[in-house]
Each structure stands twice: as C-alpha cells, then as structure tokens.
Design a protein around this motif. Structure first.
Motif, PDB file in Angstrom:
ATOM      1  N   HIS C 263       0.953  -1.037   0.101  1.00 40.44           N
ATOM      2  CA  HIS C 263      -0.090  -0.050   0.119  1.00 40.44           C
ATOM      3  C   HIS C 263       0.779   1.219   0.123  1.00 40.44           C
ATOM      4  O   HIS C 263       1.741   1.371   0.736  1.00 40.44           O
ATOM      5  N   GLU C 264       0.559   2.317  -0.834  1.00 40.38           N
ATOM      6  CA  GLU C 264       1.499   3.258  -0.864  1.00 40.38           C
ATOM      7  C   GLU C 264       0.902   4.452  -0.020  1.00 40.38           C
ATOM      8  O   GLU C 264      -0.526   4.697   0.161  1.00 40.38           O
ATOM      9  N   ILE C 265       1.732   5.119   0.853  1.00 47.35           N
ATOM     10  CA  ILE C 265       1.504   6.145   1.608  1.00 47.35           C
ATOM     11  C   ILE C 265       2.216   7.381   1.349  1.00 47.35           C
ATOM     12  O   ILE C 265       3.421   7.326   1.132  1.00 47.35           O
ATOM     13  N   VAL C 266       1.675   8.683   1.062  1.00 46.98           N
ATOM     14  CA  VAL C 266       2.213  10.006   0.680  1.00 46.98           C
ATOM     15  C   VAL C 266       2.400  10.519   2.178  1.00 46.98           C
ATOM     16  O   VAL C 266       1.680  10.722   2.912  1.00 46.98           O
ATOM     17  N   LEU C 267       3.623  10.892   2.205  1.00 46.53           N
ATOM     18  CA  LEU C 267       4.320  11.410   3.475  1.00 46.53           C
ATOM     19  C   LEU C 267       4.582  13.046   3.347  1.00 46.53           C
ATOM     20  O   LEU C 267       4.221  13.662   1.802  1.00 46.53           O
ATOM     21  N   ASP C 268       4.543  13.858   4.367  1.00 49.63           N
ATOM     22  CA  ASP C 268       4.584  15.381   4.188  1.00 49.63           C
ATOM     23  C   ASP C 268       6.122  15.684   4.035  1.00 49.63           C
ATOM     24  O   ASP C 268       6.250  16.956   4.112  1.00 49.63           O
ATOM     25  N   ARG C 269       6.811  14.685   3.874  1.00 47.44           N
ATOM     26  CA  ARG C 269       8.361  15.334   3.571  1.00 47.44           C
ATOM     27  C   ARG C 269       8.957  14.264   2.492  1.00 47.44           C
ATOM     28  O   ARG C 269       8.714  13.061   2.182  1.00 47.44           O
ATOM     29  N   ALA C 339     -11.289  -2.978  10.060  1.00 48.91           N
ATOM     30  CA  ALA C 339     -11.268  -1.549  10.020  1.00 48.91           C
ATOM     31  C   ALA C 339     -10.306  -0.961   8.970  1.00 48.91           C
ATOM     32  O   ALA C 339      -9.629  -1.823   8.267  1.00 48.91           O
ATOM     33  N   THR C 340     -10.335   0.432   8.849  1.00 46.47           N
ATOM     34  CA  THR C 340      -9.316   1.160   8.113  1.00 46.47           C
ATOM     35  C   THR C 340      -8.250   1.877   9.122  1.00 46.47           C
ATOM     36  O   THR C 340      -9.086   2.293  10.124  1.00 46.47           O
ATOM     37  N   LEU C 341      -7.061   1.924   8.759  1.00 50.28           N
ATOM     38  CA  LEU C 341      -6.010   2.390   9.542  1.00 50.28           C
ATOM     39  C   LEU C 341      -5.565   3.380   8.864  1.00 50.28           C
ATOM     40  O   LEU C 341      -5.345   3.593   7.637  1.00 50.28           O
ATOM     41  N   ILE C 342      -5.660   4.631   9.775  1.00 46.45           N
ATOM     42  CA  ILE C 342      -5.048   5.960   9.290  1.00 46.45           C
ATOM     43  C   ILE C 342      -3.924   6.448  10.106  1.00 46.45           C
ATOM     44  O   ILE C 342      -3.815   6.365  11.045  1.00 46.45           O
ATOM     45  N   ILE C 343      -2.705   6.932   9.208  1.00 43.74           N
ATOM     46  CA  ILE C 343      -1.714   7.199   9.815  1.00 43.74           C
ATOM     47  C   ILE C 343      -1.631   8.727   9.688  1.00 43.74           C
ATOM     48  O   ILE C 343      -1.834   9.329   8.733  1.00 43.74           O
ATOM     49  N   ASP C 344      -1.159   9.452  10.857  1.00 43.38           N
ATOM     50  CA  ASP C 344      -1.022  10.754  10.889  1.00 43.38           C
ATOM     51  C   ASP C 344       0.510  11.049  10.314  1.00 43.38           C
ATOM     52  O   ASP C 344       1.534  10.883  11.020  1.00 43.38           O
ATOM     53  N   THR C 345       0.527  11.318   9.110  1.00 42.55           N
ATOM     54  CA  THR C 345       1.674  11.416   8.500  1.00 42.55           C
ATOM     55  C   THR C 345       2.697  12.533   9.001  1.00 42.55           C
ATOM     56  O   THR C 345       4.069  12.136   8.997  1.00 42.55           O
ATOM     57  N   ALA C 346       2.257  13.502   9.611  1.00 43.55           N
ATOM     58  CA  ALA C 346       3.135  14.538  10.127  1.00 43.55           C
ATOM     59  C   ALA C 346       3.973  14.028  11.317  1.00 43.55           C
ATOM     60  O   ALA C 346       4.944  14.486  11.592  1.00 43.55           O
ATOM     61  N   HIS C 347       3.588  12.933  11.868  1.00 42.23           N
ATOM     62  CA  HIS C 347       4.328  12.342  13.039  1.00 42.23           C
ATOM     63  C   HIS C 347       4.934  11.023  12.591  1.00 42.23           C
ATOM     64  O   HIS C 347       5.247   9.988  13.285  1.00 42.23           O
ATOM     65  N   ALA C 348       5.168  10.811  11.226  1.00 45.62           N
ATOM     66  CA  ALA C 348       5.894   9.444  10.874  1.00 45.62           C
ATOM     67  C   ALA C 348       7.190   9.765  10.604  1.00 45.62           C
ATOM     68  O   ALA C 348       7.792  10.767  10.167  1.00 45.62           O
ATOM     69  N   ASN C 349       7.946   8.893  11.171  1.00 44.53           N
ATOM     70  CA  ASN C 349       9.552   8.944  11.182  1.00 44.53           C
ATOM     71  C   ASN C 349      10.054   7.850  10.210  1.00 44.53           C
ATOM     72  O   ASN C 349       9.630   6.663  10.199  1.00 44.53           O
ATOM     73  N   HIS C 355      18.611   3.855  11.987  1.00 47.99           N
ATOM     74  CA  HIS C 355      18.865   5.204  12.248  1.00 47.99           C
ATOM     75  C   HIS C 355      17.840   6.338  11.662  1.00 47.99           C
ATOM     76  O   HIS C 355      17.483   6.189  10.319  1.00 47.99           O
ATOM     77  N   LEU C 356      17.497   7.263  12.366  1.00 43.88           N
ATOM     78  CA  LEU C 356      16.366   8.157  11.860  1.00 43.88           C
ATOM     79  C   LEU C 356      17.077   9.101  10.549  1.00 43.88           C
ATOM     80  O   LEU C 356      18.148   9.336  10.666  1.00 43.88           O
ATOM     81  N   ILE C 357      16.356   9.100   9.571  1.00 42.11           N
ATOM     82  CA  ILE C 357      16.752   9.993   8.495  1.00 42.11           C
ATOM     83  C   ILE C 357      15.673  11.324   8.435  1.00 42.11           C
ATOM     84  O   ILE C 357      14.574  11.192   8.645  1.00 42.11           O
ATOM     85  N   THR C 358      16.569  12.214   7.965  1.00 45.85           N
ATOM     86  CA  THR C 358      15.692  13.437   7.944  1.00 45.85           C
ATOM     87  C   THR C 358      15.358  13.625   6.551  1.00 45.85           C
ATOM     88  O   THR C 358      15.911  13.697   5.737  1.00 45.85           O
ATOM     89  N   GLY C 359      14.168  14.373   6.371  1.00 46.75           N
ATOM     90  CA  GLY C 359      13.536  14.617   5.106  1.00 46.75           C
ATOM     91  C   GLY C 359      13.282  16.252   5.012  1.00 46.75           C
ATOM     92  O   GLY C 359      13.189  16.908   5.853  1.00 46.75           O
TER      93      GLY C 359
END
Lengths: 366, 294, 362
Positions: C263-269, C339-349, C355-359
């Motif tokens: 499933h494709e998810i569009v992020l905000d970064r 159910a449908t799972l909704i991801i709050d993309t503003a808080h997705a890492n 290791h965390l990468i920054t976008g």
C-alpha cells in the motif's frame, strides 16, 4: 475445578492479616489480587495454596473441602517475584522437575516441556543453564515450570516486579494468551492498577486484609463500589474532594461552592466525597457544564506526549493529566475545569452513590 | 464459621522423642534432685536432710571461691574472644582466594577434640619439652604453670582463646557478609569514618549473630572441664578449680553425693539464670533500637 | 556545584582489552550542566549503573577522564567528590533516629550543633518527616526510609550532584507519584544537579529535562522527553519509550512516498534516496494511528485484539502479517473485525538501518 474461599480469616497474634474473605474463582479464569504492599495479597495466596491454614473459614476445591490438606497433596503451582530456578539444572530439567517428581513417563515429559517451551518462547534455550539467561528468560523458565505441572491452581506473586519495564510490557501482553490456553485457575498478585487493566480478567481489590470489591477488571475500574476501591484502581492517584451538601448548596471547606450539576441535585443533604480521575480534569473548558476552579501549579511532569500537572486547589493536592506538552511555572495560578458528568460520589460511609454517566454506559455495553 | 480441626495424631509422633528426653534428661535430673535432699553413709542407706545441703553449700567458702573463679574465667574469656573475633572477622577478605584459606584455617581449631586441645597445651607449655614453656624459660621469664597460679590461668585462657575465638570469627564474618554493599557506599558518600561505619552499620547488623556467639561462648566457658582438667587438674592448689572440676572432685573424689547433687542443681540454675539475663539484655538493646521513641 | 564532564570514558570489568565486546561501557563523551535534571534510561545490562558508579567514584573507569569543572577527579575516591547517592533499597542507619540520620553527613564533616539543627529541621519539613524526627529510622515505612536516604543527600548544601539508582523500586505505585513530584519540587528548590538512573520510561521522562537513552553500553540518544517521543533517533528509542512502543514496520521509500505491504502512503516530507541494501523502516507511534470504518480511505486492516486499559484502549490490528498497536479513546461502533487504519503522516519517522533520516518538508 472451582476454587472457593468461604469466610476465610487469618489471624496472626492480634492482627487480622486476612479478614472474612469469600471468593469464587472459576476454572480457566485469570484473577488478579490488586492492592498495595501489606494489603494481604501474599497471605491470601498462601492460604489458597495450602501453605498456611486459615484461622477460621474453609477453602473448597472442586466442591471438596480442602482446608486441612497440605500443599504437597494439592495440585498447585506458584511463581514468585524472585526468579527461582534450580541453578545446577538445565532449562529443560528445570521445567521437567515437577513432572519427574510426579513420575511421568519420559516421552510425555518431553512432549509437555516442548509444548510449554514453545508457548513461552524458550525452545532455543532448553539446554542452557538458568544463570546464562536474562532476567526475563529466567522468569519465563519459572513460569514454564508452573505451567508444565498442569496444576489446577497457578499462583503468581508479582511475577514481573523484578523485570525491566519493557520486558514487563511484553510478558503482560503474552500472559493472557498463555493463560487462556490452559484450563487452570490463575491468581495473579500485583500492586499496579495498570498491570491489572492490561491483563484483564477479574480483579479483587484488597485493602488491609479485606476484599473491597471483586468483578471484571474493567468493571471494578469504571464502577468502584467504594472509595478505597476507586483509589486502589487509580494510577495516577484519584483526585478527591470532601464536600458538604446543605440546602441545595454543595460546599468544600464551607467556602468553595460546587455547582449542583449532573446527578448532584438528587442527593440528600449530607457529607460526601467526590472522586475523579486525573484525565477528567482539563486545562480548557470542554463543555457548557464544566466547573472552573483556580489552582496553583506545584510540579509539572512531561512524559513526551502528555503532561501530569500536580496542582494545589485550596489545600488539596490533585493531579491533572493533559494531552500535549504544557510547561507551567511552579506557583503559577491557573484555571482548571472539572466535568460533573465524570464525578464519582461517595457517601459518608465511602460507598458509591453516583456513578459517572460514561462509566455507567461503558459498563452497560460489556 | 468452622474452627480448624485439631489433629491429635501428632502427639503419638512426638512420643518417642519425649521418651528419649525423659530417659536422657528428666530422669537423671530427678535423680540428682533426689540425692540433693538426702544423706547417705553408704550401704545404700539414705535419709532425708531437706534443704541442708543447699544451705551449707551456699555459705561454704569453697563454693564461693569456685563460683568466683568461674565467673572471672568466663568474663575474661568473653572480653577477649568477642572483640578479638570481631576484629579478625573485620580484617578477613570478602572475596578472592583469601576467603577459603581464612575460613579453613579459622575452622581448624574447632575440629580438635577438647581433651586433645588440653593435651596439646599441656605439652606446649611444659618448661622441659614444650615449645612455649621452653622458649619463655630461655628468655628468662619465670613461667611454670604447674607451680604458679598466674601462669596456670594465662595458659588456660590462651588455650581457650586459641580454641574458641574462631567460632566468634566465623559467626561475625557471616554477619558481616550479609550487609549489602550499598550500605558501605552510602557511608562513604556520607563521609563516615571507619569507626562510624563499624559503630552504625556493622555492629547493628551483627547484633543477632553476636548474641548467639556470646551465649554459646558463655555457656561453654562456664561449664569448662576437660581442658583445665588435662592441663592443670585444677591446680596449683585450687587456683584453677572451676565449678565443674570442683563438682567432680566432690562427687567422685570425695563421694559426697548429697552436696555434689545440690551443687549441680545450683550450677544448673546459675547457668540458666545468667543465660536468661544475657539474652534479655542483648535482645533489649535490639528492642530499644526497633521500638523507637526517645 | 560544578559541571560534570565525562571525557572518552570507557569501562571494562575485565581490565584493558582490545576486544570491544569486553566493554560494559563503550567510549562516550558527555557533559552534565550544573543544576540540570537528567535521567539515564535503558534496559538492564545497558551500562547505566556502571556509568553512575563512575561519576560517584565507586568505580575507576578503564579509560578516559571524569572532570568536575576543570578538575580531574577520575581517581578521587567517593568521599572526596562531594556526591550524594540514593540506592534502589533505602539505606538507613538502623540505630539512629531520623534526626541523627539526617544530621550524620554534616556531623561527619565536623559541623557544629548550631549549624546542623536548623538545617535538619528545615529539610525534614520539606520532606514531610518533621513528625518522625525523633523516631528510630528502622521502624518507618519503605517510602519514609527512602525519603531519609534522599534527605541525607540534600542536607549538604555544597554537593556537586545527587545520583539516584532506581530509587522507587520498592515503593507502591500511588506513593511513587507523591515521591516523584516531591523530588521534582526539591530539585527546583535546591538546584542541585540530579542524575536519575532507571529502566522505567515514565520515571525517566517525568523527572528529567534531558534524558540519556543507553543501549548495550552506548548512548543512543540524548534529548528532551518531547524529542524522544516525537523524533526517536534510533528504532530502539522508539521501541523503548512509549507504552506501547513505536510501531516499526519495513517499507520501501521513494522520495515522499513509502510502500507498506503493497500500500502506498504519501508522506509530508521528501527523503533523499538511500543505499539499495539499507533496511528502510517506518516508525509511527500508536498515538498517531487511528481507526475508521472499513471501506474508508486508508489501510485495510483486521482487528486482532482490543484491550480496554481504563483511560484509553489499545487496539492491535494486522495489515497482512504486519501488526500495529493503535491507542485510541474512541472505539465506539467498531463492531466488525475489519477497519481502516489511518496514519498521521506529520508524525511518521523514517529509519535507515535503525537510524532516523531527515527529509525536506514538501
């Protein structure tokens, strides 16, 4: 086989360690004994196991009176806070030890050990010695031994207390599943309300050797029958406000007025205690009915996503749990809001007289 | 409510032990009580004298002297062995190869039978062939335990200290080992001196084992017989005639069964009384520290 | 009062060694500012107690230096470091009264009675021990005893730091709240540097302004409770902090899009491309996931388990074979097992090799 305690008392010297406890535990259930240190959790377990004899009252197992029967003759398993394993035996032999004592054929031992080992994810450790294991694995081994015995009654005395926070969380997650797969009666002692809620099942809240309430855990949490049960089930602690109702006015310390909203108007004039949980205090007015109160900030604790604000309201200490980060200054005066729909009200004998609507509704659907 | 059922069967289980105790303790004790109130001129003829023997004994100088000697001996033994035992225990290593070495060398004297210990020191102290006696004589020190009371006392005390300090050491060491490390660390952080650590941490935590050590050593030293009997035989003169030695002299040497029986009973009661006093005092020290209040 | 600096500290219980596995504490540099409230958080065996003992002087590190301001104290014994430490189990002097216990550190340093008395009384009031001042300490409850241990640390005005080694282990949950808030209050009052070692994230986050997360002898992140919660720099931090911990799930990354289980998810970064062999994972807190009725836009999931933990509900859902925890207080009407799972993309890492990468914000 059902376990029943009938009017059980345990007197040591002049103190009642357990006073007049009557409980019925059905087979295949998880029963939690919840209460602070010295509430009588361990004493009660010892009576159930037959390690101690009650001063009065009887213990019945599967309908039979087993009051005088020694622990060796009952089919009971126990897991303690300390990780107790035989240090010189392998994990396999540790798990198999009660079966060897019961003279079970070797094939069956192998089978049973394999079964519980896979349940507790110990398959790859069977040949190791307990000292080579981590704390969590050691406690799993102790647990496996108790399960392998296929006892009718399994007693767990704060089994996770000596484990790391995260390991506790993982085991809490797994335990209800493991318990459900066997038909035994599980009795689980803990001091933490959050642990009881995560495990589910039924809870008996204990205070000074008495059972204050027994029922499904979520029910005891949302509809405590008395003040002490509400306090035992609350972590962070329950906020309390002692009030007096007189001539259609409700006052705290005879000068702070509590508006008569929700179910408060129906109450007869008397002294009451209002209790509500920290997440039912708010920093912003959330409804028309909300009651605003001035409070002084004592300390703020931030958990990353939420803030616990310790406040002083006219001399009583409360905790407010707010979502988000709120860095409030010490001694700052703020206005906080209470929701009268969330009030538990207890009468002068500390018995519940008003249940919050939300809790009543939640209780109704379950 | 149903009261707990009392199972009477248990009494039958206790019966053999009861009989054994009766034969080994109660009956002999009663025999002694019987002798203590009678007199005999032999031929198995006894007649009633009541409390006479007790009265006579309590007023006799011989008994007073033996009693004083006994008290003095126990007092000296305790005041040397307890502090010395604690000091050695404190000095013992808590980890490493030193631990088994120390423990074994400490346990060795305890394994030697009493009469052998007596014989060892009897020979050890002899001026002609003993290492100690001979060396002291060679140094020009006038030492002869068969002639001088002081030398005799010193020898017996040295022997008892050598024989029994280990027991105090082992008990104290066990007490010390049970103190968690955090206490020492906290004391360091609080800037406590070595003495404070001992006074406020080690001593209170050792209290229970020390109570046991004092009781054991007191009872044992108060009843000491074999060693002084082997070394000095109660001499020179009567200088090391302790109560038990005097008792044997009276009972077997002189065949004064009545007075000896009376003395045994008094002896027994004295030990019981003193042990009770020790126990009460030492556990009261503990009570006081746990009861609180000023 | 001083800044405490750890310079290239490493420690091995077996002595100097070339094998990095022998080190309980791998090389680390850290500065503790004067007056700060710090927490050392990590599972058992991560080296946090070792680190604490190096600061207090109970251990001399195999390598590196400990500096108090500019003074090298690496080999200075504990009693000369002016440090206070509170242990897991209350340490009290049984034979002394509460007053004597509190006065003990001052008495050992030769202070006069006139100096000691007012100070002890003032502190006892702050700790709520004034009623028990002349009671023998051994008769008090565990929490009062722990307050005495704490009081002995606070009594000296000049301490460089107060170290806590899991001090609430033996305290009942309800009393923990009281002691914790008191500790925080005392920190504000006295301004001592406080270092608090624990495996309990709630204790660490609520106590400290800055939390040091340790894992296998290394520091994995230093940050405020908020930063640790929102932007964990390592998947371990995400897992270890939060209850339940962060959901970590393998995914494919292309610019501002990820693919999770097809499933494709569009992020905000927008993220820079990563090496092809690196392990890319999505990290999302259960608090930032929500559920909607099946059929609505989002990820179609199956509900495995719903547990009511009183204040909110923890729902376990599965997307194919990947399981997620969802924290919600609104679960009314979700009657079906889908159910449908909704991801709050503003808080997705997004993590590459843990290791965390920054976008770039899109």
């Amino acid at each position: 086989m059902q376990l029943e305690l009938r009017n059980v008392c345990k007197k040591v010297g002049n103190d009642f360690h357990i006073s007049d406890v009557s409980l019925i535990f059905e087979p295949g259930t998880l029963n939690i004994l919840l209460g602070p240190t010295l509430a009588g959790k361990t004493s009660l377990m010892r009576l159930m196991a037959g390690l101690d004899q009650p001063s009065s009252g009887t213990v019945h197992f599967g309908g039979q009176d087993v009051t005088g029967v020694k622990v060796q003759k009952r089919n009971v398993a126990m897991v303690y806070q300390q990780f107790i394993n035989y240090p010189n035996l392998s994990v396999f032999e540790n798990i198999a030890s009660p079966l060897r004592i019961a003279k079970i054929p070797a094939d069956e031992i192998k089978e049973r050990v394999a079964k519980v080992a896979s349940l507790l994810k110990l398959e790859n450790m069977l040949s190791r010695s307990p000292q080579e294991l981590s704390g969590g694995q050691q406690q799993r081994t102790a647990l496996a031994r108790a399960l392998a015995k296929e006892a009718d009654l399994v007693l767990l005395d704060e089994p996770l207390a000596n484990l790391d926070y995260k390991l506790r969380e993982e085991l809490r997650e797994e335990l209800p599943r493991i318990f459900a797969e066997t038909g035994s009666i599980f009795v689980y002692a803990t001091t933490e309300p959050s642990e009881a809620l995560l495990l589910g099942g039924s809870t008996a809240s204990l205070h000074e050797g008495k059972v204050t309430q027994f029922g499904s855990t979520i029910d005891v949490f949302s509809r405590p029958q008395n003040l002490i049960t509400a306090q035992i089930l609350s972590d962070p602690p329950l906020n309390i406000l002692p009030v007096t109702k007189l001539n259609n006015r409700m006052l705290y310390k005879s000068h702070v007025e509590i508006p008569l909203l929700g179910q408060l108007p129906q109450l007869p004039d008397d002294d009451y205690t209002i209790g509500f949980r920290p997440h039912h205090l708010y920093l912003e007015r959330m409804s028309e009915k909300a009651i605003g109160v001035k409070a002084k900030v004592v300390v703020t604790e931030i958990t990353g996503s939420e803030s616990y604000i310790h406040i002083d309201v006219a001399g009583v200490r409360w905790v407010l749990l707010a979502p988000g980060i709120h860095n409030l200054d010490v001694h700052e005066t703020i206005e906080i809001f209470m929701d009268p729909d969330q009030f538990y009200v207890f009468d002068r004998n500390d018995l519940l007289v008003v249940t919050p609507e939300s809790a009543a509704a939640a209780g109704g659907t379950k | 409510m149903i009261e707990k059922q009392i199972n009477q069967k248990a009494w039958f289980m206790v019966l053999p032990v009861f009989l054994l105790v009766a034969f080994s303790a109660i009956i002999p004790l009663m025999t002694v009580v019987n002798y203590s109130v009678q007199d005999t001129f032999g031929n198995n003829q006894f007649f009633w004298v009541g409390m006479d023997w007790f009265r006579e004994l309590i007023h006799s100088e011989r008994f007073h002297d033996a009693f004083l000697r006994q008290i003095m001996f126990s007092g000296i033994i305790l005041s040397i062995e307890i502090p010395l035992g604690i000091v050695i225990a404190l000095a013992m290593p808590k980890e490493g190869w030193g631990v088994p070495v120390c423990l074994i060398s400490m346990a060795l004297p305890l394994l030697i039978p009493w009469n052998v210990v007596g014989t060892i020191w009897q020979i050890f102290g002899r001026v002609d062939i003993g290492l100690l006696g001979h060396s002291l004589a060679a140094l020009g020190i006038d030492y002869n335990y068969t002639q001088e009371p002081i030398a005799a006392w010193l020898t017996i005390i040295a022997m008892d200290v050598w024989h029994w300090t280990s027991l105090v050491v082992l008990l104290s060491y066990a007490g010390l080992c049970s103190i968690p490390d955090a206490y020492y660390q906290a004391a360091k952080i609080d800037g406590a001196s070595r003495l404070s650590v001992f006074r406020y941490i080690q001593l209170p935590k050792m209290q229970r084992v020390l109570l046991i050590a004092v009781l054991l050593r007191f009872m044992d030293s108060f009843m000491i017989y074999t060693e002084p009997f082997v070394i000095t035989g109660g001499g020179p003169g009567n200088s090391t005639t302790f109560m038990s030695i005097d008792l044997v002299k009276m009972a077997i040497g002189q065949f004064d069964l009545g007075p000896a029986a009376a003395m045994s009973l008094i002896y027994f009661l004295v030990i019981l009384l003193l042990c009770w006093i020790f126990y009460t005092i030492m556990s009261n020290v503990g009570e006081e520290s746990s009861n609180g209040g000023v | 009062m001083a800044n405490i600096t750890l310079k290239d500290i490493a420690h091995s219980y077996t002595g100097v060694s070339d094998n990095p596995d022998d080190y309980a504490l791998k090389k680390l540099n850290l500065t503790w500012r004067d007056g700060g409230a710090y927490a050392l958080l990590g599972p058992s065996g991560c080296g946090k107690t070792t680190l604490l003992n190096i600061i207090s002087g109970l251990l001399v590190p195999t390598k590196g230096q400990v500096l108090f301001d500019d003074e090298d104290v690496t080999k200075l014994p504990t009693e000369h470091r002016n440090i206070a430490q509170i242990f897991q189990f209350p340490v009290i002097y049984d034979t002394m009264t509460v007053f004597q216990n509190l006065a003990f550190p001052l008495k050992n340093r030769g202070r006069t009675k006139e100096e000691i008395e007012p100070r002890v009384i003032e502190l006892a009031k702050m700790l709520g021990l004034e009623k028990d001042l002349h009671t023998k300490a051994q008769h008090l409850t565990a929490d009062a005893k722990q307050k005495i241990s704490l009081g002995r640390g606070l009594i000296r005005q000049s301490v460089n730091a107060i170290l806590f080694d899991e001090p609430l282990t033996v305290i009942d949950p309800q009393l923990k709240w009281e002691l914790r808030s008191q500790l925080k209050y005392l920190h504000k009052q006295f301004g001592f540097t406080m270092i608090y070692v624990t495996h309990d994230q709630t204790e660490a986050l609520t106590f400290a302004n800055e939390v040091i997360v340790m894992y296998e002898g290394e520091i994995v992140q230093v940050g405020t409770p908020e930063a640790l919660f929102e932007r964990p720099e390592h998947t371990f931090v995400g897992y270890f902090i939060g209850s339940p911990g962060m959901n970590i799930c393998p995914c494919e990354l292309r610019g501002d899009r990820i693919t999770v289980e097809g499933h494709e998810i569009v992020l905000d970064r927008t993220y820079p491309p990563q090496q092809s062999n690196s392990k890319i994972e999505l990290g999302i807190r259960p608090e930032y996931l929500s559920l909607a009725q099946p059929g609505e836009p989002g990820l179609p999931v199956k509900i495995i388990k719903a547990s009511d933990v009183g204040r909110h509900m923890v729902i376990r859902v599965a997307l194919n074979n990947r399981e997620f925890n969802v924290v919600t207080s609104d679960f009314e009407g979700m009657t079906k097992d889908k159910a449908t799972l909704i991801i709050d993309t503003a808080h997705a890492n997004i993590y590459a090799n843990d290791h965390l990468i920054t976008g770039e914000k899109a």
